[in-house]
Design a protein around this motif. Structure first.
Motif, PDB file in Angstrom:
ATOM      1  N   ASN A  53      55.168  40.130  63.625  1.00  0.00           N
ATOM      2  CA  ASN A  53      54.552  38.842  63.280  1.00  0.00           C
ATOM      3  C   ASN A  53      53.551  38.967  62.121  1.00  0.00           C
ATOM      4  O   ASN A  53      52.432  38.476  62.209  1.00  0.00           O
ATOM      5  N   GLU A  55      51.753  37.998  58.923  1.00  0.00           N
ATOM      6  CA  GLU A  55      51.493  36.775  58.154  1.00  0.00           C
ATOM      7  C   GLU A  55      50.404  37.060  57.142  1.00  0.00           C
ATOM      8  O   GLU A  55      49.481  37.835  57.411  1.00  0.00           O
ATOM      9  N   ASN A  71      47.496  39.239  58.745  1.00  0.00           N
ATOM     10  CA  ASN A  71      47.396  39.185  60.199  1.00  0.00           C
ATOM     11  C   ASN A  71      48.695  39.709  60.795  1.00  0.00           C
ATOM     12  O   ASN A  71      49.773  39.446  60.260  1.00  0.00           O
ATOM     13  N   ILE A  73      50.590  41.444  64.767  1.00  0.00           N
ATOM     14  CA  ILE A  73      50.511  41.785  66.187  1.00  0.00           C
ATOM     15  C   ILE A  73      50.861  43.263  66.316  1.00  0.00           C
ATOM     16  O   ILE A  73      51.865  43.725  65.781  1.00  0.00           O
ATOM     17  N   GLU A  88      49.825  43.967  73.834  1.00  0.00           N
ATOM     18  CA  GLU A  88      49.849  43.438  72.475  1.00  0.00           C
ATOM     19  C   GLU A  88      48.438  43.046  72.082  1.00  0.00           C
ATOM     20  O   GLU A  88      47.677  42.543  72.906  1.00  0.00           O
ATOM     21  N   GLN A  89      48.142  43.256  70.821  1.00  0.00           N
ATOM     22  CA  GLN A  89      46.808  42.939  70.314  1.00  0.00           C
ATOM     23  C   GLN A  89      46.944  42.343  68.922  1.00  0.00           C
ATOM     24  O   GLN A  89      47.646  42.896  68.076  1.00  0.00           O
ATOM     25  N   SER A  90      46.278  41.215  68.680  1.00  0.00           N
ATOM     26  CA  SER A  90      46.219  40.665  67.329  1.00  0.00           C
ATOM     27  C   SER A  90      45.340  41.569  66.484  1.00  0.00           C
ATOM     28  O   SER A  90      44.338  42.108  66.959  1.00  0.00           O
ATOM     29  N   GLN A  92      43.988  42.393  62.134  1.00  0.00           N
ATOM     30  CA  GLN A  92      43.849  41.825  60.799  1.00  0.00           C
ATOM     31  C   GLN A  92      43.396  42.903  59.824  1.00  0.00           C
ATOM     32  O   GLN A  92      42.514  43.707  60.122  1.00  0.00           O
TER      33      GLN A  92
END
Length: 194
Positions: A53, A55, A71, A73, A88-90, A92
């Protein structure tokens, strides 16, 4: 009498296109710390790590300066004392000020990211997983223009900033030797036979 080796006059072709006014590459290898949720068992070892993911956001923040944000995941599969676990961790990656001469307010910023999980290790008694993330980002400042063109592949852009890596020397070596990646495919050899 036939004309040999006749080549017609070149015709002018005009196109509307995003012209690249300047570009550079960001290469980095930051470490991300991902806490294991309290309801999960501590990590014994990491089985797999994936980046998904992805972005991007970019903007001209002033003459000759852009900001870059990627950004993504981070998905980690680990062994929780014989039980497979997945978290899972976002995450940046951000550079607030990247020097890019020719960037002017109103221009667009195009970001081409390559983000990979290189390796992960449980730390703090398995309550945190620390991952090295390889980052290779092409940053371009562009504007819509009308051009008359004849083309070939463009060369790979220079690094935005050059510094000696603290970790992940293999990642930096691959990036700096041009081993990455499809915006810069090898060009076919020129045919000099006419």
């Amino acid at each position: 009498m036939p004309i040999e080796n006749y080549e017609p006059d070149l015709e002018r072709e005009c196109i509307l296109v995003q012209k690249v006014y300047n570009e550079c590459v960001i290469i980095d290898c930051p470490a991300f710390r991902i806490p294991v949720p309290p309801s999960f068992p501590p990590a014994i070892n990491v089985v797999d790590c994936q980046v998904t993911n992805v972005e991007t956001e970019g903007a001209v923040i002033g003459p000759g300066e852009v900001s870059v944000t990627v950004n993504f995941i981070l998905g980690i599969e680990y062994d929780g004392n014989g039980e497979p676990q997945f978290i899972e961790q976002s995450a940046q990656f951000r550079r607030r000020r990247v020097a890019l001469p020719s960037a002017l307010p109103g221009m667009d910023v195009v970001i081409l990211p390559l983000v990979q999980c290189l390796n992960c290790t449980p730390v703090d008694a398995g309550l945190v997983i620390e991952c090295d993330i390889g980052v290779y980002i092409v940053v371009k400042v562009v504007a819509l223009v009308q051009l008359e063109v004849m083309g070939r592949f463009c060369p790979e852009p220079p690094e935005c900033e050059i510094f000696e890596p603290l970790g992940c020397p293999e990642w930096f070596e691959l990036a700096r030797t041009g081993a990455f990646w499809p915006p810069f495919p090898p060009q076919p050899p020129k045919n000099n036979n006419g």
